[in-house]
Design a protein around this motif. Structure first.
Motif, PDB file in Angstrom:
ATOM      1  N   ASN A   1       0.845  -1.188   0.000  1.00  0.00           N
ATOM      2  CA  ASN A   1       0.000   0.000   0.000  1.00  0.00           C
ATOM      3  C   ASN A   1       0.886   1.246   0.000  1.00  0.00           C
ATOM      4  N   ARG A   2       0.701   2.109  -0.981  1.00  0.00           N
ATOM      5  CA  ARG A   2       1.494   3.332  -1.055  1.00  0.00           C
ATOM      6  C   ARG A   2       1.061   4.335   0.013  1.00  0.00           C
ATOM      7  N   SER A   3      -0.195   4.261   0.418  1.00  0.00           N
ATOM      8  CA  SER A   3      -0.719   5.167   1.440  1.00  0.00           C
ATOM      9  C   SER A   3      -1.163   4.354   2.651  1.00  0.00           C
ATOM     10  N   PRO A   4      -0.267   4.122   3.612  1.00  0.00           N
ATOM     11  CA  PRO A   4      -0.616   3.318   4.786  1.00  0.00           C
ATOM     12  C   PRO A   4      -1.825   3.844   5.557  1.00  0.00           C
ATOM     13  N   LYS A   5      -2.038   5.177   5.508  1.00  0.00           N
ATOM     14  CA  LYS A   5      -3.169   5.757   6.232  1.00  0.00           C
ATOM     15  C   LYS A   5      -4.496   5.503   5.508  1.00  0.00           C
ATOM     16  N   GLN A   6      -4.435   5.228   4.204  1.00  0.00           N
ATOM     17  CA  GLN A   6      -5.629   4.920   3.422  1.00  0.00           C
ATOM     18  C   GLN A   6      -5.374   3.649   2.621  1.00  0.00           C
ATOM     19  N   PRO A   7      -5.189   2.535   3.295  1.00  0.00           N
ATOM     20  CA  PRO A   7      -4.821   1.298   2.594  1.00  0.00           C
ATOM     21  C   PRO A   7      -6.001   0.664   1.872  1.00  0.00           C
ATOM     22  N   ILE A   8      -5.686  -0.128   0.866  1.00  0.00           N
ATOM     23  CA  ILE A   8      -6.684  -0.984   0.235  1.00  0.00           C
ATOM     24  C   ILE A   8      -6.793  -2.221   1.122  1.00  0.00           C
ATOM     25  N   LYS A   9      -7.915  -2.364   1.801  1.00  0.00           N
ATOM     26  CA  LYS A   9      -8.038  -3.378   2.843  1.00  0.00           C
ATOM     27  C   LYS A   9      -7.863  -4.807   2.329  1.00  0.00           C
ATOM     28  N   LYS A  10      -8.357  -5.080   1.139  1.00  0.00           N
ATOM     29  CA  LYS A  10      -8.282  -6.446   0.611  1.00  0.00           C
ATOM     30  C   LYS A  10      -7.131  -6.631  -0.374  1.00  0.00           C
ATOM     31  N   LEU A  11      -6.151  -5.764  -0.322  1.00  0.00           N
ATOM     32  CA  LEU A  11      -5.015  -5.872  -1.231  1.00  0.00           C
ATOM     33  C   LEU A  11      -4.240  -7.155  -0.950  1.00  0.00           C
TER      34      LEU A  11
END
Length: 293
Positions: free
Chosen positions: A11-21
């Motif tokens: 995730n490039r943005s840990p504060k706004q992660p893609i939960k199911k990545l």
């Protein structure tokens, strides 16, 4: 070279992660960035793959060429990793352009159509020849833009974040100018010549890219020996015609704001041409206005 690649996804943005990545994905070595977006979106439960942003783990910059093969990128092959970000709801670039140019058309046509309802004494104050001329020039310009968007322009990027549509449309929707025979004629001639030259450059640029493609070629022809982006030069020239015909300061404000943005785009294109084509590209000193910018 391996027929498939196993790539780590971060995730490039840990504060706004893609939960199911997923932690990793397996992709064919000849898969394109567009293919990888589709795979990541499907495995992450995201319906629109255009929302997926893929970034180089070495430079942290986005991969702009959606047709580039991941197996041919040295940074990806070396790190076996991709940085992933959800870019949010997307909107097609063609739709963006259509909406941008629709505003001025609706504004000006509406002002004329509903004029009898806006002014009580409209019968005693008919539109002047100058107002009719400037009205026709404004509408003709943006109708041409709409037709070019539908039938000429080819976009290297499919979409942009939908939230930006308001910012993109604001300039065109908010800054539209209001509506001596010799001066009008001079303005009209300059406007027509500028519009025709601008359209000619757009057609040439369109011919350099296949439909749906992202390839780049060195442009040539009308105006390219003078500046990097003659389409911007000729667009400004056409608006000079409108300024002459209208003698209205609001038109000057409109094109001044637009010219500042076009200058930034032109400088970016000159930099990109030099980087991509090297010695094959004849460097330009001026990117938009000969002798000035």
């Amino acid at each position: 070279m391996a027929s498939t690649l196993t790539l780590k996804l971060t995730n490039r943005s840990p504060k706004q992660p893609i939960k199911k990545l997923p932690a990793t994905i397996d992709v064919p070595a000849d898969a394109t960035i567009e293919d990888v977006k589709a795979i990541v979106a499907r495995q992450s439960g995201i319906s629109d793959h255009n929302r997926i942003g893929i970034f180089n783990p070495a430079t942290n910059k986005t991969f702009k060429d959606r047709r580039a093969q991941v197996g041919q990128d040295a940074d990806i092959v070396k790190s076996k990793e991709l940085l992933i970000k959800d870019l949010g709801p997307q909107i097609a670039w063609r739709t963006v352009f259509l909406l941008e140019y629709l505003g001025p058309i609706l504004f000006h046509v509406g002002a004329v159509v509903f004029r009898p309802y806006l002014y009580k004494d409209v019968a005693s104050h008919p539109l002047s020849d100058t107002q009719r001329l400037v009205f026709a020039m404004f509408v003709a310009h943006f109708v041409k833009r709409e037709l070019e968007t539908l039938f000429v322009h080819k976009f290297s990027a499919s979409t942009m974040p939908a939230r930006n549509i308001f910012k993109n449309c604001f300039f065109y929707w908010a800054f539209s100018g209001a509506l001596d025979p010799v001066v009008d004629l001079v303005g009209a001639v300059i406007f027509v010549l500028g519009e025709l030259a601008n359209a000619s450059v757009h057609l040439h640029l369109s011919s350099l890219r296949s439909r749906g493609g992202t390839e780049r070629r060195i442009p040539s022809g009308l105006g390219f020996s003078l500046v990097t982006c003659p389409n911007y030069l000729f667009e400004i020239l056409s608006w000079v015609g409108v300024i002459i015909a209208s003698r209205d300061w609001s038109v000057l404000v409109f094109i001044a704001i637009g010219a500042a943005q076009m200058a930034a785009w032109a400088k970016g294109k000159e930099k990109a041409y030099r980087k991509e084509f090297g010695d094959k590209y004849k460097k330009k000193r001026y990117v938009m206005l000969p002798g000035l910018i």
